[in-house]
Design a protein around this motif. Structure first.
Motif, PDB file in Angstrom:
ATOM      1  N   THR A   1       0.809  -1.229   0.000  1.00 51.38           N
ATOM      2  CA  THR A   1       0.000   0.000   0.000  1.00 51.38           C
ATOM      3  C   THR A   1       0.840   1.276   0.000  1.00 51.38           C
ATOM      4  O   THR A   1       0.306   2.357  -0.215  1.00 51.38           O
ATOM      5  CB  THR A   1      -0.947   0.015   1.217  1.00 51.38           C
ATOM      6  N   ASP A   2       2.162   1.145   0.214  1.00 49.81           N
ATOM      7  CA  ASP A   2       3.007   2.349   0.120  1.00 49.81           C
ATOM      8  C   ASP A   2       2.959   2.939  -1.293  1.00 49.81           C
ATOM      9  O   ASP A   2       3.135   4.142  -1.467  1.00 49.81           O
ATOM     10  CB  ASP A   2       4.454   2.065   0.554  1.00 49.81           C
ATOM     11  N   TYR A   3       2.686   2.081  -2.305  1.00 42.86           N
ATOM     12  CA  TYR A   3       2.540   2.589  -3.672  1.00 42.86           C
ATOM     13  C   TYR A   3       1.391   3.597  -3.762  1.00 42.86           C
ATOM     14  O   TYR A   3       1.386   4.459  -4.623  1.00 42.86           O
ATOM     15  CB  TYR A   3       2.285   1.442  -4.658  1.00 42.86           C
ATOM     16  N   ILE A   4       0.414   3.451  -2.849  1.00 40.57           N
ATOM     17  CA  ILE A   4      -0.730   4.366  -2.853  1.00 40.57           C
ATOM     18  C   ILE A   4      -0.444   5.599  -2.011  1.00 40.57           C
ATOM     19  O   ILE A   4      -0.567   6.729  -2.479  1.00 40.57           O
ATOM     20  CB  ILE A   4      -1.980   3.651  -2.292  1.00 40.57           C
ATOM     21  N   VAL A   5      -0.036   5.355  -0.753  1.00 35.76           N
ATOM     22  CA  VAL A   5       0.001   6.481   0.193  1.00 35.76           C
ATOM     23  C   VAL A   5       1.096   7.491  -0.121  1.00 35.76           C
ATOM     24  O   VAL A   5       1.024   8.631   0.312  1.00 35.76           O
ATOM     25  CB  VAL A   5       0.116   6.002   1.662  1.00 35.76           C
ATOM     26  N   MET A   6       2.129   7.088  -0.888  1.00 33.57           N
ATOM     27  CA  MET A   6       3.194   8.048  -1.195  1.00 33.57           C
ATOM     28  C   MET A   6       2.813   9.000  -2.322  1.00 33.57           C
ATOM     29  O   MET A   6       3.474  10.002  -2.531  1.00 33.57           O
ATOM     30  CB  MET A   6       4.479   7.309  -1.571  1.00 33.57           C
ATOM     31  N   GLN A   7       1.756   8.693  -3.073  1.00 30.68           N
ATOM     32  CA  GLN A   7       1.448   9.504  -4.255  1.00 30.68           C
ATOM     33  C   GLN A   7       0.953  10.885  -3.854  1.00 30.68           C
ATOM     34  O   GLN A   7       0.392  11.059  -2.775  1.00 30.68           O
ATOM     35  CB  GLN A   7       0.385   8.816  -5.124  1.00 30.68           C
ATOM     36  N   PRO A   8       1.157  11.869  -4.747  1.00 34.21           N
ATOM     37  CA  PRO A   8       0.554  13.171  -4.479  1.00 34.21           C
ATOM     38  C   PRO A   8      -0.955  13.004  -4.321  1.00 34.21           C
ATOM     39  O   PRO A   8      -1.568  12.214  -5.046  1.00 34.21           O
ATOM     40  CB  PRO A   8       0.900  13.997  -5.725  1.00 34.21           C
ATOM     41  N   HIS A   9      -1.515  13.731  -3.354  1.00 32.22           N
ATOM     42  CA  HIS A   9      -2.965  13.660  -3.194  1.00 32.22           C
ATOM     43  C   HIS A   9      -3.636  14.237  -4.440  1.00 32.22           C
ATOM     44  O   HIS A   9      -3.070  15.098  -5.109  1.00 32.22           O
ATOM     45  CB  HIS A   9      -3.385  14.416  -1.937  1.00 32.22           C
ATOM     46  N   GLY A  10      -4.825  13.723  -4.737  1.00 25.98           N
ATOM     47  CA  GLY A  10      -5.481  14.199  -5.949  1.00 25.98           C
ATOM     48  C   GLY A  10      -6.985  14.016  -5.877  1.00 25.98           C
ATOM     49  O   GLY A  10      -7.491  13.318  -4.993  1.00 25.98           O
ATOM     50  N   ASN A  11      -7.663  14.627  -6.817  1.00 26.74           N
ATOM     51  CA  ASN A  11      -9.123  14.532  -6.845  1.00 26.74           C
ATOM     52  C   ASN A  11      -9.559  13.207  -7.493  1.00 26.74           C
ATOM     53  O   ASN A  11      -8.729  12.371  -7.879  1.00 26.74           O
ATOM     54  CB  ASN A  11      -9.722  15.731  -7.596  1.00 26.74           C
ATOM     55  N   ALA A  12     -10.878  13.046  -7.609  1.00 22.03           N
ATOM     56  CA  ALA A  12     -11.419  11.801  -8.159  1.00 22.03           C
ATOM     57  C   ALA A  12     -10.908  11.552  -9.579  1.00 22.03           C
ATOM     58  O   ALA A  12     -10.703  10.409  -9.986  1.00 22.03           O
ATOM     59  CB  ALA A  12     -12.944  11.851  -8.141  1.00 22.03           C
ATOM     60  N   ARG A  13     -10.659  12.639 -10.319  1.00 24.54           N
ATOM     61  CA  ARG A  13     -10.180  12.473 -11.696  1.00 24.54           C
ATOM     62  C   ARG A  13      -8.789  11.823 -11.700  1.00 24.54           C
ATOM     63  O   ARG A  13      -8.509  10.902 -12.476  1.00 24.54           O
ATOM     64  CB  ARG A  13     -10.156  13.844 -12.391  1.00 24.54           C
ATOM     65  N   GLN A  14      -7.904  12.300 -10.810  1.00 22.82           N
ATOM     66  CA  GLN A  14      -6.563  11.688 -10.720  1.00 22.82           C
ATOM     67  C   GLN A  14      -6.676  10.214 -10.356  1.00 22.82           C
ATOM     68  O   GLN A  14      -6.075   9.350 -11.008  1.00 22.82           O
ATOM     69  CB  GLN A  14      -5.710  12.384  -9.652  1.00 22.82           C
ATOM     70  N   TRP A  15      -7.455   9.929  -9.313  1.00 20.80           N
ATOM     71  CA  TRP A  15      -7.514   8.550  -8.822  1.00 20.80           C
ATOM     72  C   TRP A  15      -8.240   7.635  -9.802  1.00 20.80           C
ATOM     73  O   TRP A  15      -7.893   6.456  -9.926  1.00 20.80           O
ATOM     74  CB  TRP A  15      -8.138   8.501  -7.430  1.00 20.80           C
ATOM     75  N   ASP A  16      -9.216   8.189 -10.520  1.00 20.48           N
ATOM     76  CA  ASP A  16      -9.872   7.385 -11.549  1.00 20.48           C
ATOM     77  C   ASP A  16      -8.860   7.024 -12.639  1.00 20.48           C
ATOM     78  O   ASP A  16      -8.840   5.892 -13.142  1.00 20.48           O
ATOM     79  CB  ASP A  16     -11.060   8.152 -12.147  1.00 20.48           C
ATOM     80  N   GLY A  17      -7.995   7.972 -12.964  1.00 17.20           N
ATOM     81  CA  GLY A  17      -6.944   7.709 -13.954  1.00 17.20           C
ATOM     82  C   GLY A  17      -6.010   6.598 -13.491  1.00 17.20           C
ATOM     83  O   GLY A  17      -5.637   5.711 -14.267  1.00 17.20           O
ATOM     84  N   VAL A  18      -5.650   6.642 -12.214  1.00 15.22           N
ATOM     85  CA  VAL A  18      -4.734   5.631 -11.667  1.00 15.22           C
ATOM     86  C   VAL A  18      -5.400   4.254 -11.678  1.00 15.22           C
ATOM     87  O   VAL A  18      -4.807   3.269 -12.136  1.00 15.22           O
ATOM     88  CB  VAL A  18      -4.299   6.015 -10.234  1.00 15.22           C
ATOM     89  N   VAL A  19      -6.629   4.190 -11.182  1.00 15.98           N
ATOM     90  CA  VAL A  19      -7.323   2.890 -11.091  1.00 15.98           C
ATOM     91  C   VAL A  19      -7.573   2.328 -12.496  1.00 15.98           C
ATOM     92  O   VAL A  19      -7.391   1.126 -12.746  1.00 15.98           O
ATOM     93  CB  VAL A  19      -8.636   3.034 -10.280  1.00 15.98           C
ATOM     94  N   THR A  20      -7.949   3.219 -13.417  1.00 13.45           N
ATOM     95  CA  THR A  20      -8.170   2.779 -14.806  1.00 13.45           C
ATOM     96  C   THR A  20      -6.882   2.223 -15.409  1.00 13.45           C
ATOM     97  O   THR A  20      -6.889   1.192 -16.099  1.00 13.45           O
ATOM     98  CB  THR A  20      -8.696   3.955 -15.659  1.00 13.45           C
TER      99      THR A  20
END
Lengths: 405, 102
Positions: free
Chosen positions: B55-74
């Motif tokens: 989960t460090d791959y997640i928590v280290m990332q710059p915080h972002g809005n739903a658009r950023q996270w949707d991009g990552v999950v996609t």
């Protein structure tokens, strides 16, 4: 309690916590490395197999960062050398009785080379070369970018010994029409849908460069598992993404290889600086390749208190993509004036070059020491950081802030 | 001096060759420093993500809005082939945008 002893106490706690975590127990609170650096703040110091205490970036696939204190010398110890894997599971066991390096594809004589074959069938070649992650220092990009948020420790320098890749390919007999070789290691993704980590180099690039090695030795010892045991590719001057670890297969292909880790992965804007205005997207990209010029101050560490009127020794390293470092300069007046430092011994054009200088602080208060390097064709480092969306090629002028008096 | 040194070197050489012939290392467990923040969807997020990475791959990332996270999950689904259902992907994006939003 002074700042220094607080740091030491935190480091001791960090080590203790690591032992707990490695033993499968849950540490009551996440142990952290005491660090003023915002990119490294909160990161634990961990000890992985064959490794000393390194800064944890990620557990799985593992990414471990070398503390800056190791860059006060030209050669990075094997146990302090950074680690970066892309897919999981990673190889945890290699039996040399079974391991083979296969050379397949468009060749006249496919090869299956044992560890001993690598050592005995080809002339032994050596090169001292810097291995630096493309995304080293990505955590410092502004605006921030997605990806591994490295500080500056995703780099290291070692003497690599192995067989020349061109000799291996010549032995296999590359056929007419072949354009690239692809390189695959023992790390294989958990799901077949996950792109395997495979990289490629042009055949012409390989045959023109006698310093590209399949290395079986690192600083006089077998490679640590996490740095690519039993053999890894060494591509001096180019970023570490090409230095495929735990190498197991070389395939000669007649088309440019464009799977994920070559395209769209590991690409930079197709222009002279490899950069775009911050926050924008490049219109065209090319695979990343040569490293930019960089230099660092490893000692004293940031925040160190130094006395007025007494000489302080500054030490660090500089490197480039293989033209060789011509000079390293420091500034203590915000970059208004620069003066030369003394260079250490020359270990070859692909190596870290040590530098040192003596500076006598004149007045009490905060002080900033800056460093920049020039290579033999006059390339240097920018005062303003370049930017690209993947967080590659960083080479801004570095500094440490010290407290005088 | 020499008589004392040689047997020691021989032992060292034997150990070194044994290590070189067959190397095995243990894999340390995921470190607890990167435990995901509690919140709606944390269990789905943890279960789906940790099959491929800590989960460090997640928590280290710059915080972002739903658009950023949707991009990552996609990207994880489309590019990396993560077997995540549409419903779970939605839950994960909502969780990340809430707990790791800007």
């Amino acid at each position: 309690m002074s700042a220094l002893s607080r740091r030491d106490a935190a480091k001791r706690i960090a080590r203790f916590g690591t032992v707990l975590a490695a033993g499968g127990l849950v540490a009551p609170r996440a142990p952290v490395l005491a660090q003023d650096d915002p990119v490294l703040a909160g990161r634990p110091l961990v000890r992985y197999p064959e490794k000393t205490d390194l800064i944890l970036l990620t557990s799985r696939p593992p990414q471990l960062e070398t503390p800056m204190k190791y860059f006060d010398r030209a050669i990075t110890p094997n146990d302090a050398f950074f680690v970066r894997y892309h897919v999981f599971p990673i190889p945890l066991e290699v039996d040399l009785a079974i391991w083979r390096l296969r050379v397949t594809g468009r060749v006249d004589r496919p090869l299956e080379l044992s560890y001993d074959d690598l050592k005995t069938r080809f002339p032994r070649a050596a090169v001292t070369a810097v291995n630096q992650c493309s995304g080293n220092s990505r955590g410092r990009f502004a605006p921030r970018v997605l990806g591994g948020q490295w500080g500056d420790g995703a780099m290291g320098n070692a003497e690599w010994v192995g067989a020349r890749l061109k000799d291996i390919l010549a032995s296999a007999g590359v056929r007419q029409g072949a354009v690239q070789a692809t390189f695959d290691g023992l790390d294989k993704p958990a799901f077949p849908s996950v792109p395997d980590f495979v990289k490629s180099l042009d055949i012409t690039r390989i045959m023109d460069d006698p310093d590209i090695l399949v290395a079986y030795q690192m600083n006089g010892a077998p490679l640590p598992m996490l740095n690519g045991f039993p053999a890894r590719l060494v591509v001096p001057g180019w970023y570490a993404t090409y230095w495929v670890k735990n190498l197991s297969e070389i395939e000669i292909v007649d088309q440019p290889f464009e799977k994920f880790w070559m395209k769209p992965g590991y690409r930079i804007p197709d222009n002279a600086c490899g950069c775009v205005p911050p926050g924008t997207a490049p219109s065209r990209t090319v695979p990343i390749s040569r490293m930019t010029v960089r230099s660092f101050i490893a000692s004293p560490s940031p925040g160190t208190r130094v006395p007025v009127g007494r000489p302080v020794t500054l030490k660090g390293i500089a490197f480039d993509a293989g033209h060789g470092i011509q000079g390293v300069e420091i500034s203590v007046d915000g970059g208004a004036t620069w003066r030369r430092t003394d260079l250490g011994g020359d270990l070859g054009r692909y190596s870290f070059r040590e530098w040192s200088a003596t500076w006598t602080p004149g007045q009490a208060g905060p002080a900033r020491v800056m460093v920049r390097a020039f290579n033999r064709i006059g390339e240097s480092q920018g005062r303003e950081p370049l930017w690209n969306p993947a967080g590659y090629l960083r080479n801004v002028v570095e500094h440490v802030d010290l407290q005088v008096g | 001096m020499r008589r004392i040194l040689w047997p020691g070197l021989l032992v060292l050489a034997l150990v070194a060759s044994a290590v070189a012939a067959d190397k095995t290392i243990p894999m340390p467990p995921d470190h607890t420093y990167a435990t995901l923040k509690p919140g709606a969807g944390v269990e789905v997020t943890r279960q789906q993500c940790v099959s491929c990475h800590s989960t460090d791959y997640i928590v280290m990332q710059p915080h972002g809005n739903a658009r950023q996270w949707d991009g990552v999950v996609t990207k994880m689904i489309k590019v990396f082939g993560a077997p995540v259902s549409e419903q779970d992907a939605k839950t994960i994006v909502e969780y990340l945008a809430t707990q790791y939003g800007n």
